[in-house]
Motif scaffolding. Structure first.
Motif, short mmCIF file in Angstrom:
data_model
loop_
_atom_site.label_atom_id
_atom_site.label_comp_id
_atom_site.label_asym_id
_atom_site.label_seq_id
_atom_site.Cartn_x
_atom_site.Cartn_y
_atom_site.Cartn_z
N ARG A 263 0.82 -1.21 0.00
CA ARG A 263 0.00 0.00 0.00
C ARG A 263 0.86 1.26 0.00
O ARG A 263 0.57 2.23 -0.67
CB ARG A 263 -0.93 0.01 1.22
N GLU A 264 1.87 1.26 0.82
CA GLU A 264 2.74 2.41 0.88
C GLU A 264 4.02 2.04 1.61
O GLU A 264 4.13 0.97 2.21
CB GLU A 264 2.06 3.59 1.60
N ILE A 265 4.99 2.95 1.49
CA ILE A 265 6.24 2.75 2.20
C ILE A 265 6.48 3.99 3.05
O ILE A 265 6.33 5.12 2.55
CB ILE A 265 7.40 2.52 1.21
N ARG A 266 6.74 3.79 4.31
CA ARG A 266 6.90 4.95 5.18
C ARG A 266 8.09 4.76 6.10
O ARG A 266 8.58 3.64 6.27
CB ARG A 266 5.63 5.21 5.99
N SER A 267 8.54 5.87 6.65
CA SER A 267 9.71 5.75 7.50
C SER A 267 9.31 5.21 8.87
O SER A 267 8.14 5.25 9.26
CB SER A 267 10.40 7.11 7.64
N TRP A 268 10.29 4.71 9.55
CA TRP A 268 10.07 4.08 10.86
C TRP A 268 9.57 5.09 11.89
O TRP A 268 10.06 6.22 11.97
CB TRP A 268 11.39 3.44 11.31
N THR A 269 8.58 4.69 12.64
CA THR A 269 8.20 5.45 13.83
C THR A 269 8.10 4.44 14.96
O THR A 269 7.73 3.28 14.73
CB THR A 269 6.82 6.13 13.69
N PRO A 270 8.46 4.85 16.16
CA PRO A 270 8.44 3.91 17.28
C PRO A 270 7.06 3.30 17.45
O PRO A 270 6.05 3.98 17.32
CB PRO A 270 8.83 4.78 18.47
N ALA A 271 7.04 2.02 17.77
CA ALA A 271 5.78 1.31 17.91
C ALA A 271 5.44 1.15 19.39
O ALA A 271 6.32 1.16 20.25
CB ALA A 271 5.87 -0.06 17.24
N THR A 272 4.17 1.02 19.65
CA THR A 272 3.70 0.73 21.00
C THR A 272 3.78 -0.77 21.24
O THR A 272 3.22 -1.56 20.47
CB THR A 272 2.25 1.21 21.16
N ILE A 273 4.51 -1.14 22.30
CA ILE A 273 4.76 -2.56 22.54
C ILE A 273 3.47 -3.28 22.94
O ILE A 273 2.66 -2.75 23.71
CB ILE A 273 5.80 -2.71 23.67
N LEU A 274 3.27 -4.46 22.39
CA LEU A 274 2.13 -5.29 22.77
C LEU A 274 2.60 -6.34 23.76
O LEU A 274 3.55 -7.07 23.47
CB LEU A 274 1.54 -5.99 21.53
N PRO A 275 1.94 -6.45 24.89
CA PRO A 275 2.35 -7.47 25.85
C PRO A 275 2.06 -8.87 25.32
O PRO A 275 1.14 -9.05 24.53
CB PRO A 275 1.49 -7.17 27.08
N HIS A 276 2.86 -9.81 25.76
CA HIS A 276 2.63 -11.22 25.42
C HIS A 276 2.54 -11.45 23.92
O HIS A 276 1.69 -12.20 23.46
CB HIS A 276 1.36 -11.73 26.10
N SER A 277 3.40 -10.76 23.17
CA SER A 277 3.41 -10.98 21.73
C SER A 277 4.74 -11.63 21.35
O SER A 277 5.72 -11.50 22.07
CB SER A 277 3.28 -9.65 20.99
N PRO A 278 4.77 -12.31 20.21
CA PRO A 278 6.04 -12.89 19.77
C PRO A 278 7.07 -11.77 19.56
O PRO A 278 6.70 -10.63 19.29
CB PRO A 278 5.69 -13.55 18.44
N ASP A 279 8.34 -12.12 19.66
CA ASP A 279 9.39 -11.11 19.57
C ASP A 279 9.36 -10.35 18.25
O ASP A 279 9.70 -9.17 18.20
CB ASP A 279 10.78 -11.77 19.73
#
Lengths: 151, 768, 121
Positions: free
Chosen positions: A29-45
């Motif tokens: 759909r699009e390509i965008r630069s990295w922005t920090p993500a909100t961590i999801l608990p109990h998710s795979p690494d």
């Protein structure tokens, strides 16, 4: 849908470390630069968390880690390839986008049966390009496995 | 639009009609005698039948047909709408709903359910109700098979002269006489010849039929020879402009049968004389010529080419030299009333006349205007407004960050923007707000079913059905409500015998009400049953180890034990209210919606369950907190109070558990960061803030967070749309800084603190 | 010139079926949801033929037909009644009220078109 009329595929290539990979342009759909993500608990690494894509909460997958390589250390130079299959949108964290190209489907070679660390169902094949080798990532499989792993 | 879309519309419409049906029947049950109520009920069933017929949903059609027939008897006052009959009809409405659902979702309805009701309905329609409605077993197969026309039509005498009426395709009455006899006349190359005498009466024209159109239709069957006879034409001064003076003699040569010829006259045989005979009648055709000159108009060969352009029914056409068209429209020239439809003849005079007549139309009170909008469009609008709210918050935040203080003009503008945004949001949410009525109506059915199963007599009274709440909430309350209603009938109300013994009316009353209270919707379910048996509840709780034998509990505490996980007051697990699901699950699902539930009970008088829910699941009021450098939102409804723990309040308990002393009680501390795996060690409670939350079973927990950022209304975003549900997280939102923040699932976290791992199947998603 | 059909039916399902069927057959369509609206729409839309249901709120098909027949401008307009096969009594009433003809529900498109063709010039 995956195969165009004349059996040609349009692909977008990107790098992870010193290796090159590609996915079908049709799902991008699009390509965008990295922005920090909100961590999801109990998710795979390899699920880095979720970001806000114009009001939509989109998970970010560390593709390098997912494919059995080192975890990415995202910087401003890293990019997110926003891919969509069906109703689901996922961002793939990659080092950089390197190329957009077209290949004939019959030039795709099966992945060699050597890799132990790479989940082979995620790889659709290998594409030789001049002196390069580009690994064709199967997005459908990537999407399908996301949910089962997360749970 | 294709047929599938229309089918979808049909099922939507069925939902509405079924609701209309049920509420109408309930009104009749309450003694409503307005004929329009019966009419509306009849129309609902009729409409479902009509649409079902169009889609070939035969089961639905045949049941609706029987139902309709009985309703028609009520409508025409042939049958009294007794309480017993209405009971049968309410159950029929339930079955009709099931048949509709089965048609839509591809399921089936047990034929015993339909056949029993079919027999009962038919018996009523015949005026011989079966002895006991409730005891009606599956009837003999013959009675069960729906026989459409029979029971229904008290065939009027007028029915008789309709040989070709409905089927249109009866066995072909092929004339063998014609074959044997005048074969040269009747049969030419497999074609038959028929002679038709057609004499219209004036009513034929008054009903919008036209002789010429009939002839045109006939011409489609084969070759026509037509003679117009005007023997009856009076002199001009006697002529009624709307009279019918012409008759037609027609010779049809066709490869079709007599039935097909007769079919052409289907619409007009009532208003004309039609004689069809096999074979030609050469004499009749020959006769007029012999009559000669003194009556030139009496019989005229009809020029079929005129049929090509039929509107030739013109007012100037009555002159002898052009007799045929005039015959089609039997009137004198220049009479305005003769004007065929739509010719602007003497328009003004007619318009004036028409205006006078318009007053005949019954005046109808103007209903508020409504339009029908795709839910998708509304959802999209609500999402966009959600974005607007977020963007407005982001803008406000960046203004605060970038300009210390900011100019007063900018701040004023921002304030106005915030105000407007909020108003837009409220208005948009109001679009999706819907009355709880449909859900309440469904409960009527649940009550009937369980009353039947438990042999109890129950009357459901609903109040505040028009109380509105966001559709996202409506969709989610049906299930917990169903459990509570089942529970109230099964456990709350006594059997008729016990009620009579206790000096109560044998019929129990269940009151279901809704109202708005301080920005929330409050739904109450009150029964006039025996109330909670506190001795038994307490004994059971001690037996299950929920409380100690010497626990000193208030009445309220005991009542609330029924919400404790695993608690069941029924000695045997009841299939009715239970299905293995206890009130703890009800409470949990209500809490997952950001709601609360409580019970008050009076022995011998009954119990009242009260639940309060947010008006929408699109936004929620949250406490924004920091946990291990992550920003989380805790639903405000879950929080009882916030505490700043002192070192002296914290007590260790067992290997890793910590308790906080709040006034006289000890409350377990739950480290949110640790539970969510944000950090492996436990935070020092003194450095953070404790949020006292209410958890399942009435107990409380203190959730440890690092800091409170503030309170805010947030727009709820689904995590599942692109990912999956996450243990301990109810949903996500986007904060003023543009980043995603997770909304805590308080109950899941509390449950996890009891040592049960967070797992997806414990989750009850809070978003739609 | 395209013929214009006024359909009067309270059922959204049937209205849509009529709309699709008649549109495909090349008719112009105006719609009303009951007899009262039907009489209003009639004045504005000037149709060539009317197809109406019987059971409707506010003003039913009988009342509607009577209303049309009392209107000098439209009293000769063809009116087809949508009826279910068991409605013989209603058919008679409709006929008495002044219906031109009828279409038995469930109708198939060809029958509907044929019936309309039959009564319109």
């Amino acid at each position: 849908m995956r195969i165009s009329d004349n059996d040609m595929l349009e692909l977008i290539a990107f790098t992870l470390g010193d290796q090159e990979f590609c996915v079908e342009v049709i799902s991008v759909r699009e390509i965008r630069s990295w922005t920090p993500a909100t961590i999801l608990p109990h998710s795979p690494d390899h699920v880095r968390g979720v970001i806000n894509l114009r009001g939509v909460v989109m998970p970010i997958m560390d593709l390098s880690l997912r494919l059995g390589m080192a975890a990415s250390e995202p910087t401003q130079e890293h990019v997110i390839i926003v891919t969509r299959i069906g109703e689901q949108t996922i961002g793939l964290l990659v080092d950089s986008v390197s190329d957009i190209f077209t290949v004939a489907t019959d030039s795709i070679q099966p992945a060699p049966d050597v890799s132990r660390s790479v989940d082979r169902e995620l790889i659709r094949g290998m594409i030789p390009m001049d002196d390069r080798m580009i690994c064709f990532v199967e997005l459908h499989a990537l999407f399908e496995t996301l949910e089962s792993e997360a749970a | 639009m294709d047929m599938n879309e229309i089918k979808e519309i049909f099922f939507q419409e069925c939902e509405e009609q079924l609701a209309e049906l049920e509420s109408g029947l309930l009104r009749l049950n309450d003694g409503d005698t307005d004929p329009e109520t019966v009419n509306a009920v009849f129309r609902a069933v009729h409409s479902i039948k009509g649409g079902a017929g169009a889609f070939g949903l035969d089961d639905l059609v045949s049941f609706a047909h029987v139902f309709e027939t009985t309703l028609d008897c009520v409508r025409s006052n042939k049958l009294e709408a007794s309480q017993d009959l209405l009971k049968v009809m309410l159950r029929s409405a339930d079955v009709l709903a099931d048949l509709t659902a089965a048609s839509r979702d591809g399921g089936t309805v047990e034929s015993s359910r339909t056949s029993g009701l079919v027999a009962e309905l038919e018996a009523y329609a015949k005026g011989q109700p079966l002895p006991s409605a409730s005891a009606a077993p599956a009837p003999a197969p013959a009675a069960a098979a729906p026989e459409p026309a029979q029971a229904e039509t008290p065939a009027p005498a007028a029915e008789a002269p309709e040989p070709t009426d409905d089927s249109g395709f009866q066995p072909v009455p092929f004339s063998f006489d014609a074959l044997d006899g005048d074969d040269d006349l009747a049969i030419e190359d497999g074609r038959s010849v028929f002679t038709v005498r057609f004499k219209p009466r004036s009513d034929l024209y008054a009903k919008g039929n036209e002789s010429v159109l009939i002839l045109r239709e006939l011409a489609k069957l084969g070759d026509l020879q037509v003679r117009c006879e005007a023997d009856d034409l009076p002199s001009i001064d006697m002529l009624d402009p709307e009279g019918a003076y012409f008759s037609w003699l027609i010779r049809v040569e066709t490869d079709q049968d007599e039935e097909a010829v007769r079919h052409v006259f289907e619409f007009v045989e009532w208003d004309s004389t039609v004689e069809i005979t096999a074979g030609a009648d050469e004499e009749a055709f020959a006769a007029p010529d012999a009559q000669g000159g003194d009556q030139p108009m009496a019989a005229v060969p009809f020029d079929l080419s005129l049929l090509e352009d039929v509107p030739a029914v013109s007012a100037e056409a009555a002159a002898p030299e052009a007799p045929a068209p005039a015959a089609a429209a039997p009137a004198a020239a220049g009479d305005e009333s003769m004007a065929p439809p739509n010719l602007p003849l003497a328009a003004k005079a007619i318009a004036a006349e028409a205006e006078k007549k318009e007053t005949v139309v019954p005046a109808v009170p103007a209903a508020p205007q409504t339009i029908r909008v795709d839910l998708d469009r509304v959802d999209r609008l609500i999402n966009l407004v959600g974005e607007l709210v977020i963007n407005q918050a982001m803008l406000a935040q960046s203004v605060v960050e970038n300009e210390s203080g900011g100019s007063s003009a900018v701040n004023l503008g921002l304030e106005e923007l915030q105000q407007l945004t909020r108003e837009i949001q409220d208005s948009v949410m109001a679009i999706r707000a819907q009355p709880v009525k449909p859900v309440f109506q469904r409960m009527g059915r649940i009550v009937r079913e369980i009353a039947d199963m438990t042999a109890k007599q129950v009357r459901l009274v609903t109040e505040g059905e028009n109380t509105e709440v966001d559709k996202t909430v409506i969709d989610k309350i049906a299930e917990p409500l169903t459990h509570m209603i089942r529970n109230a009938v099964d456990h709350g109300l006594e059997t008729p015998e016990k009620r009579t013994e206790a000096g109560k009316n044998a019929e129990g009353v269940l009151r279901l009400s809704a109202k708005h209270r301080s920005g929330r919707i409050v739904i109450e379910i009150a029964d006039d049953g025996a109330g909670i048996n506190r001795e038994r509840v307490k004994a059971k709780a001690i037996e299950n180890g929920l409380i100690t034998a010497d626990a000193n509990l208030s009445d309220e505490d005991i009542d609330n034990l029924i919400f404790h996980p695993g608690f069941s007051t029924a000695d045997k697990i009841s299939d009715i209210s239970g299905r293995g699901v206890g009130m703890d699950v009800v409470k949990r699902s209500i809490q997952a919606l950001g709601g609360r539930i409580s019970i008050t009970s009076k022995p011998g008088k009954g119990s009242v369950f009260t639940m309060s829910l947010p008006l929408t699941l699109a936004v929620l009021d949250g406490m924004v907190v920091t946990v291990a450098n992550q920003t989380l939102v805790v639903p405000l409804t879950a929080i009882v109070e916030t505490l700043q723990p002192e070192k002296s309040d914290i007590h260790s308990f067992g290997p890793s558990q910590r308790l906080i002393a709040i006034r006289d009680t000890f409350c377990p501390l739950v480290d949110v960061g640790n539970i969510l795996n944000f950090r492996s060690d436990l935070a020092n409670p003194v450095d953070g803030v404790a949020l006292l939350v209410e958890s399942e079973g009435g107990g409380q927990r203190a959730l440890m967070v690092d800091a409170i950022q503030g309170q805010r209304q947030v727009v709820i975003k689904s995590l599942e749309a692109n990912y999956t549900n996450v243990p301990g997280i109810a949903a996500a939102t986007i904060l003023g800084d543009g980043r995603v923040a997770l909304i805590l699932d308080v109950d899941a976290v509390v449950t996890a603190s009891r040592g049960q791992p967070l797992s997806p199947d414990m989750m009850l998603a809070a978003t739609g | 010139m395209k013929k214009k059909v006024l359909t009067v039916d309270d059922s959204r399902t049937i209205r849509n079926m009529l709309l699709v069927t008649l549109n495909n057959a090349g008719f112009d369509i105006v719609q009303a949801e009951d007899g009262v609206e039907g009489l209003e729409v009639l004045e504005e839309s000037n149709p060539d033929v009317i197809v109406t249901d019987i059971n409707m709120p506010r003003l039913d098909g009988f009342g509607f037909i009577e209303g049309v027949r009392q209107n000098d401008r439209y009293r000769a307009i063809p009116i087809l009644v949508l009826t279910t096969e068991s409605d013989a009594e209603k058919k008679n009433r409709a006929r008495e009220a002044g219906a031109t003809g009828w279409i038995v529900k469930p109708f198939d498109p060809s029958k509907l078109i044929a019936a309309i063709e039959r009564v319109t010039a």
